[in-house]
Design a protein around this motif. Structure first.
Motif, mmCIF file in Angstrom:
data_model
loop_
_atom_site.group_PDB
_atom_site.id
_atom_site.type_symbol
_atom_site.label_atom_id
_atom_site.label_comp_id
_atom_site.label_asym_id
_atom_site.label_seq_id
_atom_site.Cartn_x
_atom_site.Cartn_y
_atom_site.Cartn_z
ATOM 1 N N GLU A 45 56.170 5.958 24.747
ATOM 2 C CA GLU A 45 55.055 4.894 25.087
ATOM 3 C C GLU A 45 55.465 3.814 25.920
ATOM 4 O O GLU A 45 54.721 3.189 26.575
ATOM 5 C CB GLU A 45 54.383 4.702 23.739
ATOM 6 C CG GLU A 45 53.169 3.869 23.633
ATOM 7 C CD GLU A 45 52.623 3.605 22.349
ATOM 8 O OE1 GLU A 45 52.568 2.182 21.945
ATOM 9 O OE2 GLU A 45 52.708 4.446 21.465
ATOM 10 N N LYS A 46 56.417 3.063 25.613
ATOM 11 C CA LYS A 46 56.744 1.790 25.991
ATOM 12 C C LYS A 46 58.422 1.419 25.912
ATOM 13 O O LYS A 46 59.051 2.321 25.231
ATOM 14 C CB LYS A 46 56.354 0.730 25.443
ATOM 15 C CG LYS A 46 56.737 0.517 24.014
ATOM 16 C CD LYS A 46 55.825 -0.545 23.145
ATOM 17 C CE LYS A 46 56.027 -0.426 21.868
ATOM 18 N NZ LYS A 46 55.665 0.713 21.062
ATOM 19 N N ALA A 47 58.826 0.554 26.837
ATOM 20 C CA ALA A 47 60.192 0.088 26.913
ATOM 21 C C ALA A 47 60.099 -1.506 26.472
ATOM 22 O O ALA A 47 59.374 -2.038 27.353
ATOM 23 C CB ALA A 47 60.896 0.773 28.157
ATOM 24 N N ILE B 26 60.972 -8.106 28.052
ATOM 25 C CA ILE B 26 60.245 -7.691 29.004
ATOM 26 C C ILE B 26 59.735 -6.241 28.807
ATOM 27 O O ILE B 26 60.586 -5.526 28.190
ATOM 28 C CB ILE B 26 60.724 -7.364 30.549
ATOM 29 C CG1 ILE B 26 61.267 -8.713 31.023
ATOM 30 C CG2 ILE B 26 59.526 -6.770 31.426
ATOM 31 C CD1 ILE B 26 62.221 -8.392 32.260
ATOM 32 N N THR B 27 58.320 -6.146 28.631
ATOM 33 C CA THR B 27 57.746 -4.880 27.866
ATOM 34 C C THR B 27 57.236 -4.101 28.927
ATOM 35 O O THR B 27 56.732 -4.710 29.908
ATOM 36 C CB THR B 27 56.847 -5.050 26.859
ATOM 37 O OG1 THR B 27 57.279 -5.998 25.788
ATOM 38 C CG2 THR B 27 56.174 -3.747 26.186
ATOM 39 N N ILE B 28 57.766 -2.600 29.216
ATOM 40 C CA ILE B 28 57.353 -1.798 30.183
ATOM 41 C C ILE B 28 56.472 -0.772 29.522
ATOM 42 O O ILE B 28 57.125 -0.239 28.642
ATOM 43 C CB ILE B 28 58.213 -1.160 31.057
ATOM 44 C CG1 ILE B 28 58.956 -2.366 31.736
ATOM 45 C CG2 ILE B 28 57.743 -0.225 32.159
ATOM 46 C CD1 ILE B 28 58.377 -3.087 32.800
ATOM 47 N N PHE B 29 55.180 -0.419 29.942
ATOM 48 C CA PHE B 29 54.310 0.627 29.304
ATOM 49 C C PHE B 29 54.556 1.800 30.360
ATOM 50 O O PHE B 29 54.571 1.835 31.551
ATOM 51 C CB PHE B 29 52.995 0.306 29.314
ATOM 52 C CG PHE B 29 52.769 -0.902 28.045
ATOM 53 C CD1 PHE B 29 52.815 -0.404 26.734
ATOM 54 C CD2 PHE B 29 52.633 -2.047 28.513
ATOM 55 C CE1 PHE B 29 52.510 -1.419 25.716
ATOM 56 C CE2 PHE B 29 52.446 -3.123 27.538
ATOM 57 C CZ PHE B 29 52.474 -2.621 25.910
ATOM 58 N N LYS C 279 61.373 4.693 36.910
ATOM 59 C CA LYS C 279 61.246 3.684 38.364
ATOM 60 C C LYS C 279 60.924 2.260 38.231
ATOM 61 O O LYS C 279 61.138 1.275 38.877
ATOM 62 C CB LYS C 279 60.671 4.357 39.336
ATOM 63 C CG LYS C 279 61.117 5.566 40.112
ATOM 64 C CD LYS C 279 60.376 6.137 41.108
ATOM 65 C CE LYS C 279 61.461 7.457 41.831
ATOM 66 N NZ LYS C 279 60.477 7.935 42.881
ATOM 67 N N LYS C 280 60.041 2.028 37.162
ATOM 68 C CA LYS C 280 59.571 0.771 36.655
ATOM 69 C C LYS C 280 60.582 0.035 36.022
ATOM 70 O O LYS C 280 60.847 -1.425 36.179
ATOM 71 C CB LYS C 280 58.119 0.704 35.857
ATOM 72 C CG LYS C 280 56.958 1.364 36.313
ATOM 73 C CD LYS C 280 56.284 1.107 34.933
ATOM 74 C CE LYS C 280 54.819 2.064 35.428
ATOM 75 N NZ LYS C 280 54.004 1.998 34.330
#
Length: 141
Positions: A11-13, A26-29, A71-72
């Motif tokens: 779901e997220k990192a 930093i949160t990446i979805f 890639k994000k």
């Protein structure tokens, strides 16, 4: 010295950048679809028409979505000195495999891929901070 910890699931990192005495998060979805296969009989009549489940189509789509997710993350960690990856599922292992196959210079910086349950943001920061505090011999200088 820029040490990075990544806690990730499907779901997220959470990317925690640890520098000297502070950390930034930093949160990446991921945008990975959570699908459930709905197959089987479309009718209650025995021997009635069956819905064909295209499992391989969903798995292929998920694979591409994982690649987009990774890639994000890559640009945010590319100038790190050391990386540790945590997570409750196989997402961390898939990320490490992606690094091994396509980002060798980053892959060499990964110090560990460890299992961890879901955590709050503060617990995640503490986990990463403690890892680097207790494993100084594993960090590149």
């Amino acid at each position: 010295m820029k040490n990075i910890g990544i806690w990730m699931d499907k779901e997220k990192a959470y990317i925690i950048i640890v520098k000297e005495n502070n950390e930034e998060m930093i949160t990446i979805f991921s945008e990975i679809e959570d699908y459930r296969i709905h197959g089987g009989s479309g009718t209650k009549i025995k021997g009635g028409p069956q819905d064909v489940v295209q499992d391989s189509k969903f798995l292929e789509r998920e694979k591409h979505q994982f690649k987009s997710y990774f890639k994000k993350i890559i640009p945010l960690i590319k100038d790190s000195d050391a990386i540790v990856i945590y997570g409750p599922a196989e997402a961390g292992e898939k990320f490490k495999k992606e690094l091994d196959e396509n980002y060798y210079s980053l892959s060499k910086k990964v110090k560990a891929v460890l299992k961890s349950d879901s955590l709050t943001e503060n617990q995640t920061k503490a986990l990463i901070r403690d890892y680097y505090k207790n494993n100084k011999s594993h960090i590149l200088r």
